[in-house]
Design an enzyme around this catalytic site. Structure first.
Site, PDB file in Angstrom:
ATOM      1  N   TYR A 124      53.971  51.241  39.935  1.00 37.20           N
ATOM      2  CA  TYR A 124      53.364  52.519  39.567  1.00 37.20           C
ATOM      3  C   TYR A 124      53.794  53.636  40.522  1.00 37.20           C
ATOM      4  CZ  TYR A 124      50.360  50.083  36.268  1.00 37.20           C
ATOM      5  OH  TYR A 124      49.895  49.340  35.214  1.00 37.20           O
ATOM      6  N   LYS A 171      53.522  37.129  42.541  1.00 37.82           N
ATOM      7  CA  LYS A 171      54.685  36.497  41.899  1.00 37.82           C
ATOM      8  C   LYS A 171      55.773  36.389  42.973  1.00 37.82           C
ATOM      9  CE  LYS A 171      56.567  34.798  38.157  1.00 37.82           C
ATOM     10  NZ  LYS A 171      56.139  33.500  37.603  1.00 37.82           N
ATOM     11  N   ASP A 204      50.948  33.949  36.698  1.00 36.21           N
ATOM     12  CA  ASP A 204      50.944  33.234  35.420  1.00 36.21           C
ATOM     13  C   ASP A 204      49.899  32.114  35.437  1.00 36.21           C
ATOM     14  OD1 ASP A 204      52.700  32.460  37.403  1.00 36.21           O
ATOM     15  OD2 ASP A 204      54.307  31.819  36.071  1.00 36.21           O
ATOM     16  N   ASP A 228      46.115  45.924  36.700  1.00 35.69           N
ATOM     17  CA  ASP A 228      45.925  46.639  35.442  1.00 35.69           C
ATOM     18  C   ASP A 228      45.812  45.634  34.291  1.00 35.69           C
ATOM     19  OD1 ASP A 228      45.782  48.637  33.608  1.00 35.69           O
ATOM     20  OD2 ASP A 228      47.758  49.493  33.988  1.00 35.69           O
TER      21      ASP A 228
END
Ligand code: NAI
Length: 333
Positions: A124, A171, A204, A228
């Site tokens: 972002y 991640k 995940d 988000d």
């Protein structure tokens, strides 16, 4: 004592749920002085921005705002007012409680967790450029400073509210440097909180666990983009976007707003669920030190939600309009 709060009604269902929220907060008799300022689509043409500078200045001056959703054009047009606001006022911590309320049907046992999302960087950062025709780069920015302060915020929040587990979502198997730095920063902070258990989940795997065993989590700590996405996922676990509040908190002020967007599909129909904005106002009252009024508002909402289903809004299976629901909450106060 009167408190000055900027109210930004916003776009779509924003004006409807904002009016309902003023109604219930005023019914609490807490003495809020509202300064109502427009941002979003209505002012975009006049000012060439979704977030005019005078609105930003007024929020900075008041140190506290309650905000409805603001529409962000997809794939083109003006940049997001929400991202701009969080960055300009350095509202680095996005706090999103996820609580299953009474009377709401959901497939899980009672869930009570909180998402802590870093609000100022990650993908972002808004740094995007065309490298060559057909090739675009978006830059993911992660810094030790921002990662450390959001980790500190999450652990302090856990300590203050008696929560026992902080789970970092990442991640770092793929984004070894950026998410690696994020995790490394959190690990350093975690050492200062020996009474709070700390663990790490790949994003995940976290999604899988959230939709199968959500009650195993307590505080979820993550970067901006994962925050988000996962906050909408979590909203789905407890009855939908209409019931999930949020707070954007910095050193010098805070902006409270529902997790959901401007819901253009139901805007103007008077049927939006104002619960998420009511609960955002309750978080605001906590922040302003009016803890008993915040709790009174939460209790009144729970009372109405526990009553006959037809008195709820249509997203919760009822028939009530936004205003009827607000009247019921005001009466329950
Ligand atoms: P959305 O959250 O506005 O709507 C998704 C679905 O949930 C729609 O079917 C909507 O009717 C329903 N919904 C949302 N809030 C509800 C409520 N209070 N009561 C009943 N139903 C409700 O998400 P969408 O459609 O992806 O986004 C619309 C616009 O909102 C976009 O321009 C987006 O950028 C913006 N947005 C703004 C946010 C903010 O200002 N903080 C946050 C999220 C999205």
């Amino acid at each position: 004592m009167a408190r000055h709060v900027v109210l930004v009604p916003g776009d779509g269902i924003g004006p409807e749920i904002s009016a309902a929220t003023r109604h219930v907060v005023d019914a609490l008799g807490v003495g809020i002085e509202w300064e109502i300022l427009e941002a979003g689509e209505k002012v975009a043409e006049k000012y060439g921005t979704l977030l005019p500078k005078y609105v930003l200045d007024a929020i900075a001056m008041a140190g506290c705002a309650l905000k409805g959703p603001i529409t962000t054009p997809v794939g083109k047009g003006l940049p997001s007012a929400n991202v701009a606001l969080r960055k300009a006022l350095d509202l680095y911590a996005n706090l999103r409680p996820v609580l299953r309320l009474p009377g709401i049907e959901a497939p899980f046992p009672p869930i009570d967790l909180v998402l802590v999302r870093e609000n100022t960087e990650d993908l972002y950062s808004g740094i995007e450029h065309v490298v060559a025709p057909g090739v675009v780069e978006s830059i993911k920015v992660i810094t030790r400073k921002a990662s450390t302060r959001i980790a500190r915020f999450a652990f302090e929040h856990a300590r203050k509210t008696g929560r026992k587990l902080v789970t970092a979502i990442h991640k770092a198997d793929i984004m070894k440097k950026s998410d690696g730095l994020f995790l490394d920063s959190i690990r350093s902070v975690a050492k200062d909180y020996p009474e709070i258990r700390y663990e790490e989940f790949l994003v995940d795997r976290a999604c899988m666990q959230l939709v199968s065993h959500p009650t195993r989590f307590d505080v979820l700590l993550m970067e901006n983009l994962f925050g988000d996405i996962l906050s909408d996922l979590c909203a789905g676990l407890v009855g939908g976007l209409g019931v999930c509040p949020g707070a954007n908190i910095g050193e010098k002020g805070a902006v409270f707003e529902p997790v959901h967007g401007s819901a253009p599909d139901i805007a103007g129909k008077g049927i939006a669920n104002p619960t998420a904005m009511f609960l955002s106002a309750a978080l605001m009252l906590d922040y302003l030190g009016s803890l008993s009024e915040g709790n009174r508002l939460r209790e009144a909402i729970k009372k109405v939600l526990s009553g006959p289903q037809e008195k709820l809004t249509s997203d919760l299976g009822g028939k009530a309009t936004t205003d009827q629901f607000a009247d019921a909450v005001a009466a329950a106060l």
